[in-house]
Design a protein around this motif. Structure first.
Motif, short mmCIF file in Angstrom:
data_model
loop_
_atom_site.label_atom_id
_atom_site.label_comp_id
_atom_site.label_asym_id
_atom_site.label_seq_id
_atom_site.Cartn_x
_atom_site.Cartn_y
_atom_site.Cartn_z
N GLN A 1 125.35 18.45 118.56
CA GLN A 1 124.30 19.45 118.42
C GLN A 1 122.84 19.06 118.37
O GLN A 1 122.09 19.94 118.63
CB GLN A 1 124.49 20.08 116.90
CG GLN A 1 123.89 21.24 116.65
CD GLN A 1 124.32 21.94 115.47
OE1 GLN A 1 125.48 21.83 114.93
NE2 GLN A 1 123.54 22.42 114.61
N SER B 1 128.22 21.39 121.83
CA SER B 1 128.92 21.71 120.70
C SER B 1 129.99 22.67 120.78
O SER B 1 131.07 22.69 120.48
CB SER B 1 127.98 21.81 119.52
OG SER B 1 128.96 22.47 118.47
N PHE B 2 129.51 23.84 121.40
CA PHE B 2 130.35 25.18 121.52
C PHE B 2 131.33 24.83 122.51
O PHE B 2 132.60 25.25 122.10
CB PHE B 2 129.51 26.49 121.84
CG PHE B 2 129.23 27.32 120.77
CD1 PHE B 2 128.68 26.69 119.51
CD2 PHE B 2 129.59 28.52 120.59
CE1 PHE B 2 128.43 27.57 118.20
CE2 PHE B 2 129.35 29.40 119.43
CZ PHE B 2 128.84 28.68 118.24
N PHE B 3 131.15 24.02 123.81
CA PHE B 3 132.11 23.78 124.64
C PHE B 3 133.13 22.95 123.90
O PHE B 3 134.25 23.15 124.10
CB PHE B 3 131.59 22.96 125.97
CG PHE B 3 130.79 24.16 126.51
CD1 PHE B 3 130.88 25.39 126.48
CD2 PHE B 3 129.88 23.78 127.44
CE1 PHE B 3 130.05 26.31 127.00
CE2 PHE B 3 129.00 24.42 128.29
CZ PHE B 3 129.24 25.92 128.06
N PHE C 1 124.21 29.79 115.71
CA PHE C 1 123.69 28.98 115.02
C PHE C 1 122.78 29.58 113.61
O PHE C 1 122.36 28.82 113.02
CB PHE C 1 122.99 27.82 115.65
CG PHE C 1 124.12 26.83 116.16
CD1 PHE C 1 124.54 25.99 115.43
CD2 PHE C 1 124.37 26.81 117.76
CE1 PHE C 1 125.44 24.95 116.18
CE2 PHE C 1 125.29 26.06 118.06
CZ PHE C 1 125.98 25.17 117.42
N PRO D 1 126.59 29.63 122.70
CA PRO D 1 126.20 29.85 121.12
C PRO D 1 125.44 30.84 120.96
O PRO D 1 125.57 31.49 119.89
CB PRO D 1 125.51 28.48 120.96
CG PRO D 1 125.28 28.00 122.28
CD PRO D 1 126.23 28.42 123.29
N SER E 1 123.26 22.58 121.79
CA SER E 1 124.26 23.38 121.02
C SER E 1 125.34 24.08 121.87
O SER E 1 126.46 24.44 121.37
CB SER E 1 123.49 24.65 120.49
OG SER E 1 122.65 25.06 121.41
N TYR E 2 125.19 24.07 123.13
CA TYR E 2 126.11 24.62 124.11
C TYR E 2 127.10 23.44 124.25
O TYR E 2 128.36 23.73 124.25
CB TYR E 2 125.46 24.31 125.61
CG TYR E 2 124.51 25.75 125.69
CD1 TYR E 2 124.83 26.76 126.24
CD2 TYR E 2 123.10 25.59 125.28
CE1 TYR E 2 124.08 27.89 126.24
CE2 TYR E 2 122.46 26.73 125.51
CZ TYR E 2 122.94 27.92 125.80
OH TYR E 2 121.83 28.89 125.93
N GLU F 1 117.33 24.80 119.52
CA GLU F 1 116.70 26.01 119.60
C GLU F 1 116.12 26.45 118.39
O GLU F 1 115.62 27.62 118.37
CB GLU F 1 117.89 27.15 120.02
CG GLU F 1 118.25 27.02 121.58
CD GLU F 1 119.24 26.03 121.72
OE1 GLU F 1 119.66 25.42 120.75
OE2 GLU F 1 119.82 26.09 122.73
N SER G 1 120.07 20.38 112.29
CA SER G 1 119.09 21.11 113.22
C SER G 1 119.72 21.12 114.76
O SER G 1 120.80 20.30 115.02
CB SER G 1 118.14 19.89 113.60
OG SER G 1 117.25 19.89 112.38
N LEU H 1 135.34 26.23 128.37
CA LEU H 1 136.04 25.19 127.08
C LEU H 1 135.52 25.97 125.88
O LEU H 1 135.92 25.94 124.79
CB LEU H 1 135.33 23.93 127.19
CG LEU H 1 136.02 22.81 127.91
CD1 LEU H 1 135.03 21.56 127.89
CD2 LEU H 1 137.15 22.51 127.29
N GLY H 2 134.61 26.76 125.99
CA GLY H 2 133.97 27.58 124.76
C GLY H 2 132.95 28.39 125.32
O GLY H 2 132.48 28.51 126.13
N PRO H 3 132.84 29.63 124.22
CA PRO H 3 131.81 30.70 124.56
C PRO H 3 130.45 29.85 124.49
O PRO H 3 130.20 28.82 123.99
CB PRO H 3 132.06 31.74 123.32
CG PRO H 3 132.59 30.54 122.31
CD PRO H 3 133.36 29.43 122.90
#
Ligand code: HEM
Ligand code: FES
Lengths: 330, 530
Positions: free
Chosen positions: B178, B188-190, A171, A167, B185-186, A327, A324, A163-165
């Motif tokens: 997020q 969100s990116f997906f 960020f 991150p 964060s994963y 990580e 926020s 679905l996506g790369p």
């Protein structure tokens, strides 16, 4: 309590009362006509709809009290459609209420619980069938089946991986580098300190290196607000003060709460306000949060001027911009 | 036999020859439906869903769910030559260049608001009348599911046009994703196919909005209605109405005509709103860009309470071991809604555990006769309302000349203090209404006529109420509290100590009632008078 209290008892359904239209032929006729009139009104509504679709110019507007300037065609289409539907409904309901039987009828209810016998039978059948498959004894099969099903259930997650790369460090970074010029948004013009009067605000973005196109993703991280105060109005430590230039201070415009654009600047109080949840930041104190749900100040961008006198970044942002995330280390 | 009757007979015969359904059809065509205005709330939800399907399908013919950049050149002059996404441009196209397009957009949006409102009010009706009790717990769960998915579906629809307002909503949704610990964060990116806003989010939620969720809605609504059909509708108490019967009108023709007619009425009213009442004028907001925002932005009302919770949240984040947890987002955005909706879903099971009541119920409660439940409902509503108020704090502040700070502190404190107060007051009101019912049955209705007694005193003449009314006011069950032993038969403290104690306390609170009037008492009173 020693004597039993006698409770009120159910008198049963009240006697049916006839309506006017049930007993009076004239009233019945009148009710019939009412229903017919309603259906005719509906037909008129549809004609209005068709007429306004064909004959009214889409670009004509009329002024109506309360509604203001209104597109004539959309308005009449709506009114026509509303009539067309509403009066069919009213006609049907009126028909049912006035002319169809209004005698209440009674239906019996039965408990959903099956008789004990059936339930016992059912349980017995389940046990029997299970015994046939030997489910109880074949632990090896049961366990391996559990494993197989569990793993098979995971596969959609695997398949959705693309679905996506990942991150990675996305960020944490923005397009601001040491020496990146600040350019106006909109306009993409580099600016000098003299372009900003005291009290003024400007939205800026990092200058693009030749040929690259600015995307919304870039803006979503790079947008910066410049505000010019009189230098003595600042209440900053020496490091932060050195990040300003001639009273010009730069903050990320992306709210540290949930990422909205912090767009409102109150000149008198020198507060920046985010319209989403009203987090308020004090410009004189390095965008310290003085109200609202944001937990961190807006990141400050260190700025100075280059050899040609244009405003540039001294260095990248020293912390991630925006909301926020797990990580994030500070 | 007339000609028409012969044709009807032939059709019926044709169908029965192929399905053997004659008996089933006969039974179901004369199925009995009780009549009450509050039973129309669920119908409104159903009809507005159908309106959403119809108007939504119309919109799909022109809507282009793409975040590709285009230069607008349609007939809305103020945005001429502006760069925007194809989604936004096509929404402008629907609004200005498709005849009836704006009407359909506005019908769709109004229908969405009516849908959500009807679901919520329907759910309240079910709650306050105890219609969720055995055997209808499944339908309660389905209802909570529909409400939850409705909020999601409405939010996604609102996000499709990609205007400045809806893009800001997506931005906030992204921040919530997020903020999820460890995987945020994963995820969100997906979801966004990379950094926000990306180019894939709107096409993806489009599929969810027009296919996935409507499909689930359709399935859930079908099961919901089949259960209503099969379990038969509940009814309000009254003369002739028992746990063992249903009193009402047969499906054919009365109920059919009323319900069918009502569909057209709902559709007509929605069309009227769509025609005259502007909603979500996206052309005024401009295309989405993360660097801008429109002031005074408001979500639709069913999101407003969430927004209000987020706004009043204290600014707390934890930074430890190189990681961040945003309590200011997680608590109002995920944890509180999670608790509220889970509690709501489980309520039927909790109540039956507290009361120990495992019987079937088909007669509805009058809310006053179940003071604890009614008070709990009002308490939750108050909580929602206070959150909702804070969701509009900027608007309220400018409107009533208050400070945002004042409203925030009022709602922050009010969120924890006002609901319990609402609980206590509601319970009191319920009990005094019960007392009033009791007095009414025992003493009759006040007529306002005064007569003089031989002793020269004036007394008001009371008129006895009808047998039907007396029955309605006294028929309800008044179960005693559960007798829960804290020690078992060996004198050992109950292992389920705390749970048992909570259950016992709650059960006692639940059983607090004003005893319903009885014939015996009324007789005694009357005899006393003479
Ligand atoms: C419970 C069901 C639904 C809800 C609550 C809902 C809600 C919404 C809302 C609030 C909008 C924004 C409208 C605006 O102001 O522009 C929208 C847009 C849209 N919806 Fe739905 N919707 C539902 C079902 C459907 C279905 C079943 C379809 C299609 C088959 C559909 C197709 C669309 C399309 C194409 C748009 C974008 C076009 C536009 O915004 O003008 N919707 N929806
Ligand atoms: S996003 Fe700025 S206050 Fe919430």
């Amino acid at each position: 309590m020693n004597h039993e209290f006698e409770k009120f008892s159910d008198p049963g359904l009240p006697e049916h009362v006839h309506r006017n239209a049930d007993v009076d032929p004239i009233a019945e006729k009148r009710a019939e006509q009412q229903v017919a009139i309603l259906f005719v009104l509906s037909a008129l509504g549809t004609i209005l709809l068709i007429g306004s679709y064909i004959f009214i110019k889409p670009s004509s507007f009329i002024y109506l009290p309360v509604l203001g300037d209104t597109n004539t065609q959309q308005l009449l289409l709506g009114v026509g459609m509303a009539m067309s539907l509403f009066f069919i409904g009213m006609g049907a309901v009126q028909w049912a209420r006035k002319l169809m039987s209004d005698t209440e009828v009674i239906a019996e209810r039965h408990e959903f619980r099956s008789p004990d016998e059936d339930r016992a039978d059912f349980v017995a059948t389940v046990k029997e069938q299970a015994a046939l498959a030997d489910v109880g004894r074949r632990t090896l099969i049961k366990r391996s089946l559990g494993l197989a099903l569990g793993l098979a259930g995971l596969s959609p997650l695997i398949l959705l991986r693309d679905l996506g790369p990942l991150p990675k460090k996305e960020f944490d970074t923005t397009d601001w580098k040491k020496g990146t010029r600040l350019v106006t948004d909109p306009g993409d013009r580099p600016i000098k300190p003299s372009d900003l009067e005291v009290g003024a605000v400007a939205q800026v973005l990092p200058e693009l290196s030749g040929g690259t196109v600015r995307s919304l993703e870039n803006i979503g991280k790079d947008a910066v607000l410049l505000i010019r105060l009189r230098p003595e109005e600042f209440n900053l430590d020496t490091e932060r003060l050195s990040w300003t230039h001639e009273g010009i201070i730069a903050f990320s415009k992306i709210c540290s709460h949930m990422g909205c654009a912090v767009a409102l600047y109150e000149q008198q109080t020198k507060h920046l306000l985010c319209p989403c949840h009203q987090s308020t930041f004090d410009v004189t104190r390095a965008a310290k949060v003085i109200f609202g749900p944001a937990a961190r100040p807006l990141p400050q961008l260190a700025i100075t001027i280059d050899a040609d006198g244009y405003l540039v970044a001294q260095q990248p942002f020293t912390e991630p911009v925006g909301p926020s995330f797990w990580e994030r280390s500070s | 036999m007339t000609n028409k009757e012969r044709i009807a007979g032939n059709v019926a015969g044709y169908v029965d020859d192929r399905t053997g359904a004659a008996k089933w059809l006969k039974k179901n065509l004369t199925k009995v439906f009780p009549d009450h205005w509050s039973f129309m709330l669920g119908e409104i939800a159903l009809y507005s869903f159908i309106i959403l399907l119809l108007s939504g399908t119309f919109l799909t013919f022109w809507f282009d769910p793409s975040q590709r950049d285009v230069i607008y050149n349609g007939s809305y002059a103020p945005l001429s030559h502006v760069q925007m996404s194809a989604a936004y441009a096509s929404t402008l196209h629907i609004s200005f260049d498709v005849r009836g397009g704006l009407l359909m957009r506005q019908i769709h949006h109004w229908a969405a608001l009516i849908f959500m409102t009807a679901i919520v009010v329907h759910l309240l009706r079910v709650f306050f009348t105890g219609a969720f009790r055995k055997p209808r717990e499944f339908n309660w769960l389905i209802g909570v599911g529909l409400l939850t998915l409705g909020i999601v579906e409405g939010f996604l629809g609102y996000s499709l046009p990609d205007d400045l307002l809806s893009g800001t909503g997506i931005r906030i949704a992204e921040a919530i994703i997020q903020a999820i610990p460890v995987v945020g964060s994963y995820l969100s990116f997906f979801a966004f196919g990379g950094p926000f806003p990306g180019h894939v989010f709107i096409p993806r939620i489009y599929m969810v909005h027009i296919l996935l969720l409507p499909g689930i809605f359709l399935a859930l609504i079908t099961i919901h209605l089949m259960l209503v059909w099969y379990q038969k509708h509940t009814q309000y108490p009254g003369p002739g109405r028992t746990e063992k019967n249903v009193v009402g009108y047969p499906l054919m023709p009365v109920y059919m005509a009323k319900a069918g007619g009502f569909f057209f009425i709902v559709f007509g009213v929605t069309a009227f709103l769509g025609g005259v009442a502007s909603i979500n004028p996206i052309w005024l907001y401009g295309p989405y860009t993360p660097g801008q925002i429109s002031a005074g932005s408001q979500p639709d009302w069913y999101m407003g309470w969430l927004d209000g919770l987020v706004r009043m949240s204290p600014p707390i984040e934890t930074h430890a071991f190189g990681h961040t947890i945003s309590w200011n987002i997680l608590i109002p955005g995920l944890i509180i809604p999670g608790i509220l909706f889970t509690g709501m879903a489980l309520y039927p099971f909790i109540e039956s555990w507290i009361t120990g009541d495992k019987r079937e119920h088909h007669l509805l409660d009058r809310p006053r006769n179940v003071p604890n439940r009614t008070a709990l409902g009002i308490m939750s509503l108050t909580f929602m309302l206070i959150s909702l108020i804070n969701g509009g704090n900027d608007i309220i502040a400018t409107h009533f000349h208050l400070t945002i700070n004042g409203i925030m502190w009022f709602t922050r404190i009010g969120l924890f203090t006002i609901p319990p107060i609402a609980f206590v007051i509601t319970k009191r009101i319920c009990l005094s209404l019960q007392r009033a019912d009791r007095d009414l049955v025992l003493h009759g209705r006040e007529t306002g006529r005064l007569v003089m007694t031989p002793a020269g005193e004036f007394i008001e003449v009371h008129e006895p109420i009808s047998a039907a009314k007396a029955w309605t006011l006294t028929q309800h069950l008044q179960d005693p509290a559960l007798a829960i032993e804290n020690v078992d038969e060996h004198g050992v403290r109950n292992p389920a100590g705390i749970k048992g104690r909570i259950r016992a306390r709650w059960s006692v609170a639940n059983a607090e009632q004003i005893p319903a009037a009885t014939v015996t008492e009324r007789k005694e009173l009357e005899d006393g008078h003479h």
